[in-house]
Design a protein around this motif. Structure first.
Motif, PDB file in Angstrom:
ATOM      1  N   ILE A 222      -4.574   3.785  -7.687  1.00 40.17           N
ATOM      2  CA  ILE A 222      -3.656   2.648  -7.564  1.00 40.17           C
ATOM      3  C   ILE A 222      -2.741   2.845  -6.353  1.00 40.17           C
ATOM      4  O   ILE A 222      -2.543   1.932  -5.564  1.00 40.17           O
ATOM      5  CB  ILE A 222      -2.815   2.477  -8.857  1.00 40.17           C
ATOM      6  N   SER A 223      -2.231   4.060  -6.186  1.00 39.51           N
ATOM      7  CA  SER A 223      -1.312   4.288  -5.059  1.00 39.51           C
ATOM      8  C   SER A 223      -2.015   4.110  -3.719  1.00 39.51           C
ATOM      9  O   SER A 223      -1.440   3.540  -2.795  1.00 39.51           O
ATOM     10  CB  SER A 223      -0.645   5.667  -5.152  1.00 39.51           C
ATOM     11  N   ASP A 224      -3.260   4.587  -3.605  1.00 41.87           N
ATOM     12  CA  ASP A 224      -4.015   4.386  -2.354  1.00 41.87           C
ATOM     13  C   ASP A 224      -4.261   2.904  -2.098  1.00 41.87           C
ATOM     14  O   ASP A 224      -4.197   2.439  -0.957  1.00 41.87           O
ATOM     15  CB  ASP A 224      -5.350   5.132  -2.395  1.00 41.87           C
ATOM     16  N   ALA A 225      -4.563   2.165  -3.171  1.00 41.37           N
ATOM     17  CA  ALA A 225      -4.820   0.726  -3.018  1.00 41.37           C
ATOM     18  C   ALA A 225      -3.543   0.009  -2.588  1.00 41.37           C
ATOM     19  O   ALA A 225      -3.575  -0.912  -1.782  1.00 41.37           O
ATOM     20  CB  ALA A 225      -5.344   0.144  -4.318  1.00 41.37           C
ATOM     21  N   VAL A 226      -2.403   0.457  -3.112  1.00 50.86           N
ATOM     22  CA  VAL A 226      -1.123  -0.171  -2.792  1.00 50.86           C
ATOM     23  C   VAL A 226      -0.658   0.204  -1.384  1.00 50.86           C
ATOM     24  O   VAL A 226      -0.270  -0.651  -0.597  1.00 50.86           O
ATOM     25  CB  VAL A 226      -0.048   0.240  -3.837  1.00 50.86           C
ATOM     26  N   LEU A 227      -0.774   1.498  -1.061  1.00 48.90           N
ATOM     27  CA  LEU A 227      -0.203   1.994   0.197  1.00 48.90           C
ATOM     28  C   LEU A 227      -1.184   1.997   1.367  1.00 48.90           C
ATOM     29  O   LEU A 227      -0.782   2.060   2.516  1.00 48.90           O
ATOM     30  CB  LEU A 227       0.334   3.424  -0.014  1.00 48.90           C
TER      31      LEU A 227
END
Ligand SMILES: [Zn+2]
Length: 321
Positions: A222-227
């Protein structure tokens, strides 16, 4: 369109020998001798049409001597997706029947060397002459005179041979390549059979093939997709790093043009389609849980799919433009 030059180049590469004339249908001496003749749709009418039909003249016309053809050998070859993508030369071990040294032949006494016997039969239409293959010599017109002790009844012995087969890029599972003249020798002065190489495609760990295109499932946090981030993925020519933009949606397909399998026809290459899957954690610690609890009613986290996100199967993003 595949140009004639290109077609010819490939055709020559696999060693075409002019087909033997005067053959009988089924006798097998009418021989395309083209490794690609199995690929019906590729060379289609250009070469494929010759095979069967003109052969009839030998079979029904009579009088022409058949050239007996040795039997074909069949072998299966397993190829990785990388080998299929790049083309490969394989050394194949075969056990061929070859003419034993010291075997001599004499003219068949039954057919006097013609390979055929003629019969006169009375029918309601009158007397008819029919020709059939001589059963004594199998149509070769010759019989064994002398042979070494280790040769079989046809004067052939088994021989181990390693044959190099060039497999073009883009072959498909189940396809059959023909290597002319690398089957079993024929008895007497016949022509050797062919080596038929059946292609078997091995499964790849991470890539799935669909025609000339390849598919790859990419999982991002999720963090990679967001950032946003970059990820290394497998291709048939080695690993490639691709960029994941900030705000990447799950289900997005990234198209890597030309990173698929080359077309067997020589029309270019397929693409590699990277399917982005955003991985949702199944458990959270206290702090993480509090963070997501806080975001529950945050308007910024509410899904707002745009047109482009809704139709992700049509809308593909080109990373390698
Ligand atoms: Zn005979």
């Amino acid at each position: 369109m595949l140009s004639d030059d290109n077609k010819k180049a490939r055709y020559d590469q696999f060693g075409h020998q002019a087909f033997e004339g005067g053959g009988g249908f089924g006798g097998g001496s009418m021989n395309m001798d083209d490794i690609f003749s199995q690929f019906g749709d590729i060379f289609g009418g250009a070469f494929g049409g010759n095979g069967g039909f003109s052969g009839f003249s030998g079979g029904f016309g009579g009088g022409q001597q058949r050239r007996v053809k040795g039997s074909n050998l069949r072998i299966r070859v397993k190829l990785t997706l990388e080998e299929i993508a790049n083309g490969v030369e394989k050394k194949i071990k075969v056990k061929r029947k070859v003419q034993a040294e010291g075997t001599t032949y004499k003219t068949c006494s039954t057919c006097n060397g013609s390979g055929q016997v003629t019969r006169i039969t009375n029918t309601i239409l009158g007397r008819m002459q029919t020709a059939s293959t001589c059963t004594t010599c199998g149509g070769a017109g010759q019989m064994i005179d002398k042979k070494p002790a280790d040769a079989d009844a046809q004067g052939l012995i088994n021989k181990d041979e390693t044959i190099s087969v060039k497999i073009p890029a883009g072959v498909v599972d189940g396809m059959q390549l023909k290597v002319s003249g690398k089957g079993n020798d024929a008895p007497g002065h016949g022509i050797p059979g062919d080596l038929l190489v059946a292609i078997e495609e091995l499964n790849h760990d991470t890539l799935q093939r669909e025609g000339d295109n390849l598919h790859y499932d990419l999982y991002v946090s999720i963090s990679d997709a967001v950032l946003g981030t970059s990820k290394e993925i497998d291709t048939v020519t080695g690993k490639v790093r691709i960029k994941i933009d900030a705000g990447m949606q799950s289900g997005k397909i990234l198209r890597l043009r030309g990173k698929g399998i080359p077309s067997i026809n020589g029309y270019g290459k397929g693409d590699l389609l990277v399917h982005v899957n955003v991985w949702t954690p199944k458990t959270l610690n206290k702090i993480q849980k509090e963070f997501f609890e806080d975001m529950k009613d945050d308007e910024h986290f509410a899904p707002k799919p745009e047109e482009s996100d809704k139709s992700f199967f049509e809308k593909v993003k080109d990373m390698f433009s």
